[in-house]
Design a protein around this motif. Structure first.
Motif, PDB file in Angstrom:
ATOM      1  N   UNK A 131      10.997  25.294 -13.428  1.00 16.43           N
ATOM      2  CA  UNK A 131      12.142  24.539 -12.941  1.00 16.43           C
ATOM      3  C   UNK A 131      13.127  24.334 -14.087  1.00 16.43           C
ATOM      4  N   UNK A 132      14.385  24.666 -13.825  1.00 16.44           N
ATOM      5  CA  UNK A 132      15.424  24.537 -14.855  1.00 16.44           C
ATOM      6  C   UNK A 132      16.619  23.795 -14.263  1.00 16.44           C
ATOM      7  N   UNK A 133      17.434  23.186 -15.123  1.00 17.84           N
ATOM      8  CA  UNK A 133      18.619  22.502 -14.606  1.00 17.84           C
ATOM      9  C   UNK A 133      19.710  23.474 -14.155  1.00 17.84           C
ATOM     10  N   UNK A 134      19.672  24.720 -14.681  1.00 18.11           N
ATOM     11  CA  UNK A 134      20.731  25.681 -14.373  1.00 18.11           C
ATOM     12  C   UNK A 134      20.140  27.093 -14.471  1.00 18.11           C
ATOM     13  N   UNK A 135      19.886  27.722 -13.326  1.00 17.27           N
ATOM     14  CA  UNK A 135      19.201  29.026 -13.328  1.00 17.27           C
ATOM     15  C   UNK A 135      20.109  30.151 -13.815  1.00 17.27           C
ATOM     16  N   UNK A 136      21.421  29.961 -13.730  1.00 13.68           N
ATOM     17  CA  UNK A 136      22.355  30.977 -14.240  1.00 13.68           C
ATOM     18  C   UNK A 136      22.370  30.939 -15.759  1.00 13.68           C
ATOM     19  N   UNK A 137      22.485  29.734 -16.280  1.00 12.34           N
ATOM     20  CA  UNK A 137      22.516  29.553 -17.731  1.00 12.34           C
ATOM     21  C   UNK A 137      21.194  30.022 -18.358  1.00 12.34           C
TER      22      UNK A 137
END
Ligand code: FE2
Length: 365
Positions: free
Chosen positions: A90-96
């Motif tokens: 789980x990440x705050x921003x999958x694009x970044x």
């Protein structure tokens, strides 16, 4: 010190690609106490596969099978047998996360994309790691559905399993080929900004007969921990070499699940038919000397074959299951930490040596 350029919020899910997801789901429910929470397949508009989501505590497993021969999952199955395809984070921003990873050398598996349904929007991307294993990055901050779009809620035979006390994913261990541990350590340093946190001991865990090398990579917040093993030269075949041979390359060796009552958890799993590795009685002659005073009764640990180890920060209790499929590949660990931050390295040596002493007593060593 590595920079924290890859914020990881935690484990999202572990996806297994298996031969028969319907039966695998039943195994995780009935032998391990998971609750089936979501499903995707032909009935939900997914034409090529069936997936079951299983949850217990904060742990989320997904088991998936393909429905036809000409399918990536079927090829994976023929090569590896049932195994872990995806360690999703789980990440705050999958694009970044994806851009950072790829710009630092990770191989792309899926460019960032969003999927949506009536429960909101979910953003995903994926990169490759060792073997045919991948890391999917999931940003579910704007999503409220049962798992991801395409899945529907289901209940397990009409009731929710009380579980066996498994609470969270503690660590996931990868086995890699001879000479490949350090390159993968560098991968996790470079791509994820992880650090090698092995606290003590030398790199090589060695008895007279078996040997392996192990390093542990951890995210900055300590939530994600990836021990990585490679075989080492010994008199007999290393257990890591056996894994690599039967898995058809590098892959996930074991998944460690945390409990706050390991005796209760292990008793419940045994009652449900889960099989664990035995521990020779001789192990318990030395364990109190090696580890010292603990809150638990050593006799109770012995009765359940539970191992114990100590590091600078405290102690831990752990036990390993037998492999979860016919190939000698993936297995599970149940772990209860009392301050200890390491992974039971003391037990590798103590356990193997105890086994070898038993062999010697039988005249077989
Ligand atoms: Fe472990």
């Amino acid at each position: 010190m590595a920079e924290d350029f890859m914020p990881l919020d935690g484990w999202d899910h572990v996806e297994f690609w298996v031969g028969n997801a319907k039966q695998a789901a039943y195994f995780y429910e009935h032998a391990m106490g998971f609750t089936r929470t979501a499903y995707a397949g032909p009935e939900t508009g997914v034409r090529d596969r069936a997936s079951y989501v299983l949850e217990q505590g904060d742990i989320r497993f997904v088991v998936t099978s393909a429905l036809r021969e000409e399918h990536e999952i079927t090829k994976h199955l023929a090569k590896h047998g049932d195994g872990v395809r995806d360690i999703a984070l789980t990440v705050p921003d999958a694009t970044q996360a994806y851009r950072e990873a790829v710009s630092r050398g990770a191989r792309s598996v899926a460019e960032p994309y969003t999927v949506e349904d009536e429960f909101g929007t979910l953003e995903r991307s994926a990169i490759a790691t060792y073997g045919d294993t991948i890391h999917t990055f999931v940003n579910r901050s704007a999503y409220n559905g049962p798992f991801v779009p395409g899945y529907v809620s289901v209940s397990s035979n009409g009731h929710r399993d009380a579980g066996v006390g498994l609470l969270a994913l503690d660590h996931m261990v990868g086995n890699v080929e001879l000479g490949r541990m350090n390159p993968w350590v560098e991968f996790y340093e470079t791509v994820f900004g992880m650090t090698n946190i092995l606290h003590f001991g030398d790199d090589q865990i060695q008895t007279e007969y078996s040997a392996l090398m192990s390093k542990v990579m951890s995210s900055g917040n300590g939530k994600i921990k990836f021990p990585i093993n490679e075989p080492a030269e010994g008199k007999r075949k290393s257990q890591i070499e056996e894994y690599v041979e039967f898995y058809g390359g590098a892959g996930v060796q074991h998944i460690a699940l945390a409990s706050s009552d390991i005796v209760g958890t292990v008793s419940a799993m045994k009652e449900r038919g889960f099989l664990f590795l035995d521990t020779p009685d001789s192990y318990y002659d030395e364990a109190p000397v090696r580890v010292g005073e603990i809150a638990e009764d050593y006799a109770v640990l012995q009765q359940h074959n539970i191992l114990v180890d100590r590091d600078d920060d405290g102690y831990l209790l752990q036990i390993f299951t037998k492999t979860a499929q016919d190939r000698p590949t993936v297995f599970f660990e149940v772990i209860e930490r009392h301050g200890a931050t390491t992974f039971g390295e003391g037990n590798f040596k103590a356990l193997f040596e105890a086994i070898e002493r038993e062999q010697a007593l039988r005249g077989n060593l």
